[in-house]
Design a protein around this motif. Structure first.
Motif, PDB file in Angstrom:
ATOM      1  N   ALA A 186      -5.218   1.878   8.479  1.00  0.00           N
ATOM      2  CA  ALA A 186      -6.232   1.390   7.415  1.00  0.00           C
ATOM      3  C   ALA A 186      -5.721   1.672   6.121  1.00  0.00           C
ATOM      4  CB  ALA A 186      -7.861   1.914   7.685  1.00  0.00           C
ATOM      5  N   GLY A 187      -5.409   3.078   5.954  1.00  0.00           N
ATOM      6  CA  GLY A 187      -5.046   3.394   4.639  1.00  0.00           C
ATOM      7  C   GLY A 187      -3.599   2.736   3.979  1.00  0.00           C
ATOM      8  N   LEU A 188      -2.539   2.260   4.673  1.00  0.00           N
ATOM      9  CA  LEU A 188      -1.670   1.502   4.545  1.00  0.00           C
ATOM     10  C   LEU A 188      -1.984  -0.059   4.180  1.00  0.00           C
ATOM     11  CD1 LEU A 188       1.392   1.558   4.369  1.00  0.00           C
ATOM     12  CD2 LEU A 188       1.565   0.742   6.989  1.00  0.00           C
ATOM     13  N   HIS A 189      -2.884  -0.562   4.893  1.00  0.00           N
ATOM     14  CA  HIS A 189      -3.410  -1.822   4.513  1.00  0.00           C
ATOM     15  C   HIS A 189      -4.035  -1.832   3.161  1.00  0.00           C
ATOM     16  CE1 HIS A 189      -3.011  -4.653   7.975  1.00  0.00           C
ATOM     17  NE2 HIS A 189      -2.860  -3.504   8.553  1.00  0.00           N
ATOM     18  N   ALA A 190      -4.715  -0.708   2.871  1.00  0.00           N
ATOM     19  CA  ALA A 190      -5.480  -0.799   1.560  1.00  0.00           C
ATOM     20  C   ALA A 190      -4.618  -0.637   0.554  1.00  0.00           C
ATOM     21  CB  ALA A 190      -6.633   0.291   1.518  1.00  0.00           C
TER      22      ALA A 190
END
Length: 551
Positions: A186-190
């Motif tokens: 999730a953090g990578l996508h964001a």
């Protein structure tokens, strides 16, 4: 009839483009232009213009533009890009990830999808108000959200109402257990959503300016394609876009097994081919400090390339990478090297972009706007800023494309040794001489040392990739220091060949292959291999779409 495909690869240093005949896979034309980070439409447009002018074909015969980019990968490796707040919901063991903040909030669901604890909504609202001026995007990961995503959806709605910035929820791509990996996903996508939005806009502007109206697709890390209208929301899927194209290009070169190594300006990417086919990561890709659930080619990326920053501390210790700088030989309008360059705080020159418009001025931006360029040492003396505060502010300016940095690199070492002639050798020589004096060497001997250390780092990356692939563990610290041990010496050899691609590969891989007791080849079009790989993946996707259904 649409008979051609354009493949584009936007790297940290160059933007490459190729025109491929769809039926045969024949390359009709190629182009390579410097990447303009502050205005991606310019470099993409220049590459397209050069490509189309050289090909001389009607635009209506071009059926698709397939784009690959290492910008996302580079931003992760260099720990740059969007500032992300990662909200982790539920009772879990605390962990760290390379984002602005990881914040744990009460809530989450059980394995049966029942609410384990109510979402701590009042605390969440206060958090968002406190974060909205500090971050560019949000990642949200709740316990068991792949069974019941309610708490992620409520959190995303709260963020949308208070701070309308990109938000990515883990349940959209990860249906696998493992809270830290799901949170990292999730953090990578964001982190990558703002980067991908800017990139797609730049490519579309360049296509429009050149009269191209065909569809555009983005290459994903699993060697598939994503339509341009979905690429922002699935930005994390593009993190291994470059390596996927690397593997695709390599798979066209052999029906056996080989390591495909792409050496660019910022990073070195490694992928393995087995029996002529790229290998997929079985548990999701790992890049930098991120172990994720993103489906991707089995690959490794390291922050070492032709434009990696070479710096020296007060004890004469050399560090190469992971950050990229503009080489001294390639930079424009530099002041005399002897007047500013050296070790520690004098190893890089911060250059302010004159076209930059800042919403608010502070001591740092006012000074840089007035001076135009300065070293960290000069900034510290003039503004009083230093240490972590100065590093943070400089990183923020570079992230916003307000500045770029110049310094000594392996590319400069190649200029000094007359192995390439692309820029101003005298500036590279001046920089080499300054650092060489610090450790009692000649400029030429110092440059040989820089190249040897660069080759060693690439070799170590290759070894660690294979160790992780076959044994599942990283031996990075052991591999990097194995030749410094007073008693034990360890050498490795490869039983499969190397295939080199990328602009810098020819200058480093022959020595790496020799050290690993193997061979290396450089196929035709290897300098634009990722652009070719992008076109090949698009070609395969289009072919699959036109296959008749199996009855």
């Amino acid at each position: 009839m649409h008979t051609y495909i354009i493949g584009i690869d936007t790297g940290g240093t160059f933007t490459d483009a190729v025109l491929m005949e769809r039926e045969s896979g024949r390359i009709v034309a190629v182009a390579k232009k410097p990447t303009t980070h502050h205005q991606l439409a310019d470099s993409t447009g220049a590459a397209l213009a050069a490509l189309l002018q050289g090909a001389g074909i009607p635009l209506e015969k071009i059926g698709a533009v397939a784009v690959s980019s290492t910008l996302a990968t580079n931003s992760v490796v260099e720990n740059k890009g969007a500032r992300v707040a990662l909200l982790v919901i539920g009772y879990v063991r605390h962990f760290k990830l390379p984002v602005k903040a990881v914040i744990f909030v009460k809530g989450g669901h059980t394995i049966m999808g029942e609410e384990e604890e109510p979402l701590e909504l009042h605390y969440l609202v206060s958090l968002i108000h406190g974060l909205k001026d500090e971050v560019d995007a949000y990642g949200v990961c709740a316990a068991m959200s792949m069974v019941n995503p309610t708490h992620e959806l409520v959190t995303a709605k709260a963020i949308e109402m208070i701070d309308p910035k990109p938000v990515f929820c883990s349940h959209r791509v990860s249906q696998t257990a493992g809270m830290q990996e799901r949170a990292a996903t999730a953090g990578l996508h964001a982190k990558l959503m703002p980067i991908m939005e800017e990139y797609i806009t730049g490519v579309q502007q360049a296509m429009t300016a050149r009269g191209l109206s065909c569809p555009m697709v983005i290459i994903s890390g699993n060697a598939g394609t994503i339509s341009s209208d979905r690429a922002v929301e699935l930005a994390g899927m593009t993190v291994a876009s470059g390596p996927a194209c690397t593997a695709s290009f390599g798979a066209e070169q052999t029906t056996a097994s080989a390591l495909i190594i792409d050496i660019g300006g910022t990073t070195t990417d490694i992928a393995m081919i087995k029996d002529g086919q790229p290998l997929m990561a079985t548990e999701g890709c790992k890049i930098g400090g991120w172990r994720t659930h993103v489906e991707a080619i089995d690959m490794s990326t390291g922050g070492i390339g032709g434009d990696s920053h070479v710096s020296m501390n007060d004890k004469g210790h050399l560090t190469i990478g992971p950050n990229r700088v503009v080489p001294l030989a390639m930079a424009a309008d530099l002041p005399p090297i002897d007047g500013w360059f050296g070790k520690e705080e004098r190893s890089r020159l911060i250059v302010f972009r004159p076209e930059s418009k800042m919403p608010a001025e502070d001591r740092l931006t006012t000074f840089l706007r007035t001076q135009g360029q300065a070293t960290p040492e000069q900034i510290r003396r003039a503004t009083g800023l230093s240490g972590v505060t100065l590093d943070r502010d400089l990183e923020n300016l570079e992230r916003l494309q307000r500045t770029y940095e110049c310094g000594f690199t392996p590319t400069d070492a190649l200029h000094v040794l007359h192995r390439i002639d692309l820029g101003d050798r005298t500036r590279a020589l001046a920089g080499a001489a300054i650092l060489a004096r610090e450790i009692g060497m000649t400029a030429e001997a110092f440059c040989e040392l820089v190249l040897r250390r660069t080759e060693e780092q690439i070799e170590n990356l290759v070894i660690d990739h294979l160790v992780q692939h076959y044994w599942g563990n990283s031996l990075t610290s052991f591999i990097a220091g194995r030749n410094d041990h007073p008693v034990l010496g360890v050498n490795f050899s490869l039983k499969i060949p190397l295939i080199g691609i990328g602009a810098a590969a020819r200058y480093f891989l022959p020595a790496v292959a020799s050290r690993l007791a193997t061979t290396v080849s450089f196929p035709q079009y290897c300098e634009v291999g990722n652009a070719v790989g992008a076109a090949l993946i698009c070609k395969q996707t289009l072919a699959d779409q036109t296959k008749p259904p199996v009855v």
